[in-house]
Write a protein that holds these residues in place. Structure first.
Motif, short mmCIF file in Angstrom:
data_model
loop_
_atom_site.label_atom_id
_atom_site.label_comp_id
_atom_site.label_asym_id
_atom_site.label_seq_id
_atom_site.Cartn_x
_atom_site.Cartn_y
_atom_site.Cartn_z
N GLU A 26 0.83 -1.21 0.00
CA GLU A 26 0.00 0.00 0.00
C GLU A 26 0.86 1.26 0.00
N MET A 27 1.98 1.23 0.75
CA MET A 27 2.86 2.39 0.80
C MET A 27 3.61 2.55 -0.52
N ALA A 28 4.01 1.44 -1.12
CA ALA A 28 4.68 1.52 -2.42
C ALA A 28 3.74 2.11 -3.46
N GLU A 29 2.47 1.70 -3.42
CA GLU A 29 1.47 2.23 -4.35
C GLU A 29 1.27 3.72 -4.11
N LYS A 30 1.20 4.11 -2.86
CA LYS A 30 1.04 5.52 -2.51
C LYS A 30 2.25 6.33 -3.00
N ALA A 31 3.44 5.76 -2.85
CA ALA A 31 4.65 6.45 -3.29
C ALA A 31 4.67 6.65 -4.80
N VAL A 32 4.31 5.60 -5.54
CA VAL A 32 4.28 5.69 -7.01
C VAL A 32 3.27 6.74 -7.44
N ALA A 33 2.08 6.71 -6.85
CA ALA A 33 1.06 7.70 -7.19
C ALA A 33 1.54 9.11 -6.86
N ALA A 34 2.19 9.27 -5.72
CA ALA A 34 2.69 10.59 -5.31
C ALA A 34 3.79 11.08 -6.26
N LEU A 35 4.64 10.18 -6.70
CA LEU A 35 5.69 10.57 -7.66
C LEU A 35 5.07 11.03 -8.97
N GLY A 36 4.07 10.30 -9.45
CA GLY A 36 3.39 10.68 -10.69
C GLY A 36 2.69 12.02 -10.56
N GLN A 37 2.00 12.22 -9.44
CA GLN A 37 1.29 13.48 -9.21
C GLN A 37 2.26 14.64 -9.06
N SER A 38 3.31 14.42 -8.28
CA SER A 38 4.26 15.49 -7.99
C SER A 38 5.06 15.90 -9.22
N HIS A 39 5.24 14.96 -10.14
CA HIS A 39 5.98 15.28 -11.37
C HIS A 39 5.27 16.36 -12.18
N ALA A 40 3.93 16.35 -12.11
CA ALA A 40 3.15 17.32 -12.89
C ALA A 40 2.98 18.65 -12.16
N GLU A 41 3.40 18.72 -10.92
CA GLU A 41 3.23 19.93 -10.13
C GLU A 41 4.52 20.76 -10.14
N PRO A 42 4.38 22.07 -9.87
CA PRO A 42 5.59 22.89 -9.78
C PRO A 42 6.45 22.46 -8.59
N GLY A 43 7.74 22.66 -8.70
CA GLY A 43 8.64 22.29 -7.62
C GLY A 43 9.31 20.96 -7.86
N ASP A 44 10.06 20.53 -6.88
CA ASP A 44 10.82 19.29 -6.98
C ASP A 44 9.91 18.08 -6.81
N THR A 45 10.00 17.15 -7.74
CA THR A 45 9.16 15.95 -7.73
C THR A 45 9.37 15.13 -6.47
N ILE A 46 10.62 14.90 -6.12
CA ILE A 46 10.93 14.05 -4.97
C ILE A 46 10.46 14.70 -3.67
N GLU A 47 10.71 15.99 -3.52
CA GLU A 47 10.27 16.70 -2.31
C GLU A 47 8.75 16.68 -2.19
N GLY A 48 8.06 16.88 -3.32
CA GLY A 48 6.60 16.85 -3.31
C GLY A 48 6.07 15.49 -2.91
N ALA A 49 6.67 14.44 -3.45
CA ALA A 49 6.24 13.08 -3.11
C ALA A 49 6.55 12.76 -1.66
N ALA A 50 7.69 13.25 -1.17
CA ALA A 50 8.05 13.02 0.24
C ALA A 50 7.03 13.68 1.16
#
Length: 116
Positions: A26-50
């Motif tokens: 479940e956490m891996a799935e959440k992380a993947v979704a967060a990485l995908g979402q954060s990539h489309a947002e302004p700012g650093d992808t990794i920081e956004g997903a974190a």
């Protein structure tokens, strides 16, 4: 549904990522979704997903590399945004409005089994 998208990214799967990084699926799935979402947002992808997951940046950076780096995250982001059925379903399931329905789905499931 995320596994189907991930298979299009070169065969990565949630279970494999979870095992590799010592995370519950479940956490891996959440992380993947967060990485995908954060990539489309302004700012650093990794920081956004974190910020969305609570995982450390090092783990998320390694996961991003497993998903194909910037190119893979771009494809993941496009697939997540481009799938209107998925977007609509995501919006309906995201009860707390944090942009990630996975925690809400887990809460609903635990409520079904009387663990809340």
């Amino acid at each position: 549904m995320l596994d189907g998208i991930m298979s299009q990214l070169g065969g990565a799967d949630i279970g494999g990522l979870a095992e590799k990084f010592g995370l519950p699926p479940e956490m891996a799935e959440k992380a993947v979704a967060a990485l995908g979402q954060s990539h489309a947002e302004p700012g650093d992808t990794i920081e956004g997903a974190a910020a969305k997951t609570g995982l450390d940046a090092s783990t998320l950076s390694q996961m991003a590399q497993q998903l194909g780096g910037e190119g893979g995250l771009g494809k993941l982001s496009e697939m997540l945004q481009g799938n209107s059925a998925l977007s609509g379903l995501t919006g309906m399931l995201d009860r707390d409005g944090d942009g990630n329905p996975l925690d809400d789905i887990a809460g609903m499931a635990s409520g079904l089994f009387g663990k809340k």
